[in-house]
Design a protein around this motif. Structure first.
Motif, PDB file in Angstrom:
ATOM      1  N   ALA A  38       0.829  -1.208   0.000  1.00  0.00           N
ATOM      2  CA  ALA A  38       0.000   0.000   0.000  1.00  0.00           C
ATOM      3  C   ALA A  38       0.862   1.257   0.000  1.00  0.00           C
ATOM      4  O   ALA A  38       0.591   2.214  -0.746  1.00  0.00           O
ATOM      5  N   LEU A  39       1.900   1.276   0.815  1.00  0.00           N
ATOM      6  CA  LEU A  39       2.789   2.436   0.862  1.00  0.00           C
ATOM      7  C   LEU A  39       3.514   2.646  -0.465  1.00  0.00           C
ATOM      8  O   LEU A  39       3.607   3.768  -0.975  1.00  0.00           O
ATOM      9  N   PHE A  40       4.031   1.561  -1.021  1.00  0.00           N
ATOM     10  CA  PHE A  40       4.802   1.653  -2.254  1.00  0.00           C
ATOM     11  C   PHE A  40       3.949   2.193  -3.401  1.00  0.00           C
ATOM     12  O   PHE A  40       4.354   3.148  -4.090  1.00  0.00           O
ATOM     13  N   PHE A  41       2.773   1.612  -3.616  1.00  0.00           N
ATOM     14  CA  PHE A  41       1.973   2.032  -4.765  1.00  0.00           C
ATOM     15  C   PHE A  41       1.321   3.399  -4.549  1.00  0.00           C
ATOM     16  O   PHE A  41       1.078   4.130  -5.519  1.00  0.00           O
ATOM     17  N   THR A  42       1.084   3.759  -3.300  1.00  0.00           N
ATOM     18  CA  THR A  42       0.592   5.121  -3.041  1.00  0.00           C
ATOM     19  C   THR A  42       1.642   6.144  -3.430  1.00  0.00           C
ATOM     20  O   THR A  42       1.377   7.107  -4.159  1.00  0.00           O
ATOM     21  N   GLU A  43       2.851   5.948  -2.946  1.00  0.00           N
ATOM     22  CA  GLU A  43       3.929   6.895  -3.236  1.00  0.00           C
ATOM     23  C   GLU A  43       4.256   6.914  -4.723  1.00  0.00           C
ATOM     24  O   GLU A  43       4.529   7.973  -5.310  1.00  0.00           O
ATOM     25  N   LEU A  44       4.208   5.738  -5.342  1.00  0.00           N
ATOM     26  CA  LEU A  44       4.486   5.658  -6.769  1.00  0.00           C
ATOM     27  C   LEU A  44       3.443   6.439  -7.569  1.00  0.00           C
ATOM     28  O   LEU A  44       3.790   7.186  -8.495  1.00  0.00           O
ATOM     29  N   ALA A  45       2.170   6.296  -7.212  1.00  0.00           N
ATOM     30  CA  ALA A  45       1.107   7.010  -7.924  1.00  0.00           C
ATOM     31  C   ALA A  45       1.262   8.521  -7.774  1.00  0.00           C
ATOM     32  O   ALA A  45       1.133   9.280  -8.751  1.00  0.00           O
ATOM     33  N   VAL A  46       1.546   8.977  -6.550  1.00  0.00           N
ATOM     34  CA  VAL A  46       1.717  10.416  -6.307  1.00  0.00           C
ATOM     35  C   VAL A  46       2.887  10.948  -7.130  1.00  0.00           C
ATOM     36  O   VAL A  46       2.786  11.983  -7.800  1.00  0.00           O
ATOM     37  N   ASP A  47       4.006  10.230  -7.091  1.00  0.00           N
ATOM     38  CA  ASP A  47       5.196  10.660  -7.834  1.00  0.00           C
ATOM     39  C   ASP A  47       4.972  10.685  -9.342  1.00  0.00           C
ATOM     40  O   ASP A  47       5.365  11.639 -10.026  1.00  0.00           O
ATOM     41  N   GLU A  48       4.351   9.649  -9.851  1.00  0.00           N
ATOM     42  CA  GLU A  48       4.183   9.547 -11.295  1.00  0.00           C
ATOM     43  C   GLU A  48       3.213  10.599 -11.826  1.00  0.00           C
ATOM     44  O   GLU A  48       3.416  11.141 -12.912  1.00  0.00           O
ATOM     45  N   LEU A  49       2.175  10.907 -11.058  1.00  0.00           N
ATOM     46  CA  LEU A  49       1.273  11.978 -11.480  1.00  0.00           C
ATOM     47  C   LEU A  49       2.028  13.311 -11.561  1.00  0.00           C
ATOM     48  O   LEU A  49       1.852  14.073 -12.512  1.00  0.00           O
TER      49      LEU A  49
END
Length: 389
Positions: free
Chosen positions: A371-382
């Motif tokens: 959950a932490l990894f994909f949350t941070e990844l989504a925020v960064d990629e946007l």
């Protein structure tokens, strides 16, 4: 999440555990995920997360967080279906449905993506665009991704991200690999038709058993003689059906099995050689042959830039990053990657058994990691995609 109190992290972890255990107790097979869909919907709606009903699915659903007008869109995907396996874990929250089990960890994937949705909702004001959350049905039948695509859910999506649990990787380790990660998964069904007779007078027959035996052997030459040692392929005959009695030469023999490849050109070459060999053996032994090729999903092939970005996020969060060996298993996430750039990760779960085993389980600490990894990844990629506009 890494910046908040330990107690809040514990509460979040326990929430994801409760969600995963509920899903584990009530597994549903491909195309039958009605209760699972209703549970996901209720959980997301309770957190005021919008269900994107414009993308209509009979089972499974799509939700969205964010919604900045004109901002980029990224998608995150989890599969939700279970397998027709009788559970043998002995867990207190084991499947309540006989002959059905989450033996591939899709309950884990779903719970983790719900966790991502909850975290993103808390950070919605930070998002430079929208995150589309895809809870996909029927992955085990390699049919769900194409159903999602037909709804138009990838329209406007810059990139899609997904994962699969990996029992042989420890919790806290993320497998990130550019290029081929999982195999194209095709199947075949060959029917050989001869002429039956009494087994004592084989000269009056056209024996499909002999033809089938030679065919099984000849097919093995595809990998050993038509595929480079630097490439990879699997050709496995897994079933051979023929005969009714010990003293009767049958009229038919039926073979089926699977072919796995990582490279599109190798996939085409193997299919052609397979067909050539079936035709040749049939001609040599005088039987009639029909070949039905069951084309499955292509190889999961990670976009190099997306993989690089994912590795940077994982390291920043303090997770271990490894380059995993490609898996010969198939994944219909590959269909998304034919439409938009995609990245698929292996999340370490320290599991006691491999996928599809009746005693399969995962270490639930991996829920928060994912959950932490994909949350941070989504925020960064946007943010990255917004800056490129």
């Amino acid at each position: 999440m890494a910046e908040v109190s330990i107690s809040k992290q514990h509460i979040f972890q326990q929430k994801l555990v409760d969600i995963r255990r509920h899903l584990h107790q009530f597994p549903e097979l491909s195309h039958e995920e009605f209760e699972t869909t209703a549970f996901i919907r209720a959980t997301l709606e309770a957190a005021n997360i919008r269900i994107a009903s414009e993308f209509n699915l009979e089972t499974g659903l799509i939700a969205e967080v964010g919604g900045l007008q004109g901002g980029p869109i990224v998608a995150l995907r989890a599969d939700i279906d279970a397998l027709p396996i009788q559970e043998e874990t002995g867990l207190s929250f084991a499947s309540k449905y006989g002959g059905k089990m989450h033996a591939c960890g899709h309950d884990f994937h779903t719970a983790a993506l719900i966790g991502v949705a909850l975290l993103l909702k808390e950070r919605e004001h930070e998002l430079a665009g929208s995150v589309r959350l895809v809870f996909q049905p029927a992955e085990e039948k390699a049919a769900g991704a194409q159903k999602v695509i037909k709804t138009g859910a990838l329209k406007g999506v810059r990139a899609i991200y997904g994962m699969h649990n990996k029992p042989d990787l420890p919790v806290g380790t993320i497998g990130i690999r550019p290029g081929a990660l999982m195999a194209a998964a095709d199947g075949f069904l060959v029917e050989l038709e001869g002429v039956g007779s009494h087994a004592a007078v084989p000269e009056t027959s056209v024996d499909p058993v002999v033809a089938a035996a030679y065919l099984v052997t000849a097919l093995q030459s595809i990998v050993s003689r038509n595929v480079s040692p630097l490439e990879s392929a699997v050709v496995s005959v897994t079933r051979l059906h023929t005969g009714t009695a010990w003293n009767i030469i049958p009229e038919k023999a039926i073979l089926d099995g699977t072919v796995r490849t990582f490279d599109a050109e190798v996939r085409t070459r193997v299919k052609q050689r397979f067909s050539d060999i079936v035709t040749g053996i049939a001609s040599a032994y005088g039987v009639k042959a029909s070949l039905r090729w069951l084309q499955g999903p292509p190889s999961v092939h990670n976009d190099a830039a997306l993989a690089e970005a994912a590795g940077q996020v994982a390291k920043r969060l303090g997770f271990e990053v490894t380059t995993p060996t490609p898996s010969p298993a198939g994944e219909d996430f590959a269909f998304y990657q034919q439409e938009v750039p995609g990245f698929f990760a292996f999340m370490g779960t320290s599991g006691p058994q491999e996928w599809h085993h009746p005693a399969f389980d995962i270490d639930e600490r991996a829920l928060t990691v994912s959950a932490l990894f994909f949350t941070e990844l989504a925020v960064d990629e946007l943010s990255r995609f917004a800056a490129e506009r």
